[in-house]
Design an enzyme around this catalytic site. Sequence first.
Site, PDB file in Angstrom:
ATOM      1  N   HIS A  45       1.131  -1.448  -0.131  1.00 41.39           N
ATOM      2  CA  HIS A  45       0.207  -0.378   0.187  1.00 41.39           C
ATOM      3  C   HIS A  45       0.835   1.226   0.381  1.00 41.39           C
ATOM      4  O   HIS A  45       2.147   0.914   0.495  1.00 41.39           O
ATOM      5  CB  HIS A  45      -0.642   0.121   1.533  1.00 41.39           C
ATOM      6  CG  HIS A  45      -1.824   0.939   1.001  1.00 41.39           C
ATOM      7  ND1 HIS A  45      -1.926   2.556   1.565  1.00 41.39           N
ATOM      8  CD2 HIS A  45      -3.132   0.386   0.455  1.00 41.39           C
ATOM      9  CE1 HIS A  45      -3.514   3.102   0.771  1.00 41.39           C
ATOM     10  NE2 HIS A  45      -4.005   1.871   0.730  1.00 41.39           N
TER      11      HIS A  45
ATOM     12  N   ASP B 219      -8.029  -5.312   0.246  1.00 41.18           N
ATOM     13  CA  ASP B 219      -8.566  -6.349  -1.000  1.00 41.18           C
ATOM     14  C   ASP B 219      -8.412  -8.075  -0.933  1.00 41.18           C
ATOM     15  O   ASP B 219      -8.764  -8.289  -1.953  1.00 41.18           O
ATOM     16  CB  ASP B 219      -7.872  -5.814  -1.655  1.00 41.18           C
ATOM     17  CG  ASP B 219      -8.455  -4.123  -2.647  1.00 41.18           C
ATOM     18  OD1 ASP B 219      -9.939  -3.362  -2.271  1.00 41.18           O
ATOM     19  OD2 ASP B 219      -7.768  -3.334  -3.275  1.00 41.18           O
TER      20      ASP B 219
HETATM   21  N1  CMC Z   1       4.361  -7.894  -5.036  1.00 43.56           N
HETATM   22  C1  CMC Z   1       5.405  -7.277  -4.669  1.00 43.56           C
HETATM   23  N2  CMC Z   1       6.058  -6.725  -4.728  1.00 43.56           N
HETATM   24  C2  CMC Z   1       5.880  -5.490  -4.351  1.00 43.56           C
HETATM   25  C3  CMC Z   1       3.975  -5.491  -4.283  1.00 43.56           C
HETATM   26  C4  CMC Z   1       3.077  -6.421  -4.336  1.00 43.56           C
HETATM   27  N3  CMC Z   1       2.175  -6.281  -3.956  1.00 43.56           N
HETATM   28  N4  CMC Z   1       3.939  -3.889  -3.957  1.00 43.56           N
HETATM   29  C5  CMC Z   1       4.877  -3.125  -4.091  1.00 43.56           C
HETATM   30  N5  CMC Z   1       5.891  -3.854  -4.405  1.00 43.56           N
HETATM   31  C6  CMC Z   1       7.541  -3.477  -4.637  1.00 43.56           C
HETATM   32  C7  CMC Z   1       7.756  -3.101  -5.432  1.00 43.56           C
HETATM   33  O1  CMC Z   1       8.176  -3.847  -7.181  1.00 43.56           O
HETATM   34  C8  CMC Z   1       9.082  -1.707  -5.242  1.00 43.56           C
HETATM   35  O2  CMC Z   1      10.245  -2.809  -5.413  1.00 43.56           O
HETATM   36  P1  CMC Z   1      11.501  -1.860  -5.920  1.00 43.56           P
HETATM   37  O3  CMC Z   1      11.180  -0.651  -4.324  1.00 43.56           O
HETATM   38  O4  CMC Z   1      12.395  -3.083  -5.369  1.00 43.56           O
HETATM   39  O5  CMC Z   1      11.281  -0.996  -6.944  1.00 43.56           O
HETATM   40  C9  CMC Z   1       7.985  -1.453  -4.010  1.00 43.56           C
HETATM   41  O6  CMC Z   1       7.677  -2.576  -3.758  1.00 43.56           O
HETATM   42  C10 CMC Z   1       7.547  -0.865  -3.885  1.00 43.56           C
HETATM   43  O7  CMC Z   1       6.275  -0.583  -4.882  1.00 43.56           O
HETATM   44  P2  CMC Z   1       5.836   0.774  -5.929  1.00 43.56           P
HETATM   45  O8  CMC Z   1       5.217   0.154  -6.449  1.00 43.56           O
HETATM   46  O9  CMC Z   1       6.904   1.649  -5.896  1.00 43.56           O
HETATM   47  O10 CMC Z   1       5.048   1.426  -4.139  1.00 43.56           O
HETATM   48  P3  CMC Z   1       3.465   2.174  -4.312  1.00 43.56           P
HETATM   49  O11 CMC Z   1       3.802   2.674  -3.211  1.00 43.56           O
HETATM   50  O12 CMC Z   1       3.567   3.363  -5.533  1.00 43.56           O
HETATM   51  O13 CMC Z   1       2.680   1.100  -5.192  1.00 43.56           O
HETATM   52  C11 CMC Z   1       0.896  -0.345  -4.868  1.00 43.56           C
HETATM   53  C12 CMC Z   1       1.256   1.011  -3.923  1.00 43.56           C
HETATM   54  C13 CMC Z   1      -0.385  -0.646  -3.948  1.00 43.56           C
HETATM   55  C14 CMC Z   1      -0.133   0.094  -6.081  1.00 43.56           C
HETATM   56  C15 CMC Z   1       1.375  -1.671  -4.483  1.00 43.56           C
HETATM   57  O14 CMC Z   1       2.234  -2.054  -3.417  1.00 43.56           O
HETATM   58  C16 CMC Z   1       0.979  -3.022  -5.923  1.00 43.56           C
HETATM   59  O15 CMC Z   1       1.012  -2.608  -7.218  1.00 43.56           O
HETATM   60  N6  CMC Z   1       0.555  -3.745  -5.007  1.00 43.56           N
HETATM   61  C17 CMC Z   1      -0.711  -4.850  -5.913  1.00 43.56           C
HETATM   62  C18 CMC Z   1      -2.038  -3.696  -6.198  1.00 43.56           C
HETATM   63  C19 CMC Z   1      -3.588  -3.642  -4.526  1.00 43.56           C
HETATM   64  O16 CMC Z   1      -3.261  -4.544  -4.273  1.00 43.56           O
HETATM   65  N7  CMC Z   1      -3.909  -2.763  -4.311  1.00 43.56           N
HETATM   66  C20 CMC Z   1      -4.699  -2.629  -3.728  1.00 43.56           C
HETATM   67  C21 CMC Z   1      -4.205  -1.083  -2.393  1.00 43.56           C
HETATM   68  S1  CMC Z   1      -5.396  -0.984  -1.536  1.00 43.56           S
HETATM   69  C22 CMC Z   1      -7.088  -0.404  -2.103  1.00 43.56           C
HETATM   70  C23 CMC Z   1      -7.100   0.916  -2.588  1.00 43.56           C
HETATM   71  O17 CMC Z   1      -6.085   2.141  -2.162  1.00 43.56           O
HETATM   72  O18 CMC Z   1      -7.479   0.955  -3.753  1.00 43.56           O
END
Ligand code: CMC
Length: 428
Positions: free
Chosen positions: A306, A363
Amino acid sequence: MSNDSSKLELAGKDYDLQVMRGTIGPDVVDIRKLYGQSGAFTFDPGFTSTASCESQLTYIDGGKGVLLHRGYSIEELSEHSSFMEVSYLLLNGELPSADELADFSYTISRHTMLHDQLRGFYQGFRRDAHPMAIMCGVVGALSAFYHDSTDISDPEHRKISSHRLIAKMPTIAAMAYKYSIGQPFLYPDNSLSYTGNFLRMTYGVPAEEYVVNPVVERALDRIFILHADHEQNASTSTVRLAGSSGANPFACIAAGIACLWGPAHGGANEAALNMLREIGTPDKIPHYIERAKDKNDPFRLMGFGHRVYKNYDPRASVMQKTVREVLDELNLDDPVFEVALQLEEMALNDDYFKEKKLFPNVDFYSGIILSAVGFPTEMFTALFALARTVGWVAQWNEMISDPGQKIGRPRQLYTGPTARPYVPVEKR
Ligand code: CMC
């Protein structure tokens, strides 16, 4: 809110910047005058360090896993409150008295029907249309039907359109479902609760009486509470940005629905259940964990991670408890739940997830409940939109009532070509 000041040195010159302090949470450096004084912008794609507004609705401490609505914890609200009560709280700032709650619930129930011509809209969609496509279209179309509540400068108009949106979302979502399975639409039954009425419009048929299961009703109501608002997330910021131009509330909420649809946001509940089903059995979990860690593989653990929570999402704990209640009540033994529990345990003990502070989010478990209740995966995000509507309208109202509100207009770091002469086509 008290203010301090801090200094920023830029190209050898000092600038005094005010530091704004909220009632709780990180301080905020006020950079509004920075461009005027220094000619420099700040750079923050994805708004990871930017407060876009002042708000009194929802507070999240992502490090500690805390979520408060108007100061009340999500754990207490989901345990003791109802979705109607939380809606009142978000819209009005205080928990309602018994009379105020009865009055609010009555008012909402009086707006549950759709203009009958709107029913015709559904026939224009293909039978296999995604419910979110229908939601975007039909909610946007409400603007064409309720001209009497689109003067955003009139608080009474804003109130009526807010009530209409909250009240009509279950009807719109249930009709999207009915359309997809070829069953007749059901009109709302205002003798039922907000959530009971939605269940009946979704699963009832005109030929038979529908009896609402109170455990399922309570579980779904709790899911609605857990999704009601979540601070300045992508869809809420979209609603605020759309609203900042003075667009009518129905158009703004349609914009929020469009943003919510994405798999990184509201679409993650659908993606999480699909992923758990694809994993299928606990022995396959290590393979998927390895894939999630592999930088060359786009696969991510859906329902994990998140932007704000760097701890267990408090909504996920409530959700996990609710899964058990629903599966017990419906006498179901869904193997996907076991996969989810073991996946969570394995990921939480894995260095990659520990280091990056990736925990289950709201989720991760919600899809299992919704699937047990009978919703197809395509409906999951529509349910999220239904519940989040109250947050969107509360945030939209807060923004419109803010005397300092301006049209949202981010700037950019331009890296394209500099000015060059036009070359006629025959010379290219
Ligand atoms: N599985 C594997 N690696 C992950 C995941 C995951 N679910 N989420 C983040 N990472 C890694 C990502 O690859 C990155 O690694 P690095 O620093 O080596 O490049 C690091 O963790 C940080 O990730 P980010 O994408 O830069 O973080 P963010 O804050 O931009 O993204 C997120 C947050 C929710 C989009 C992301 O965690 C994700 O894609 N999760 C899966 C989708 C999901 O469950 N979304 C629901 C969010 S909660 C409900 C809502 O708000 O709608």
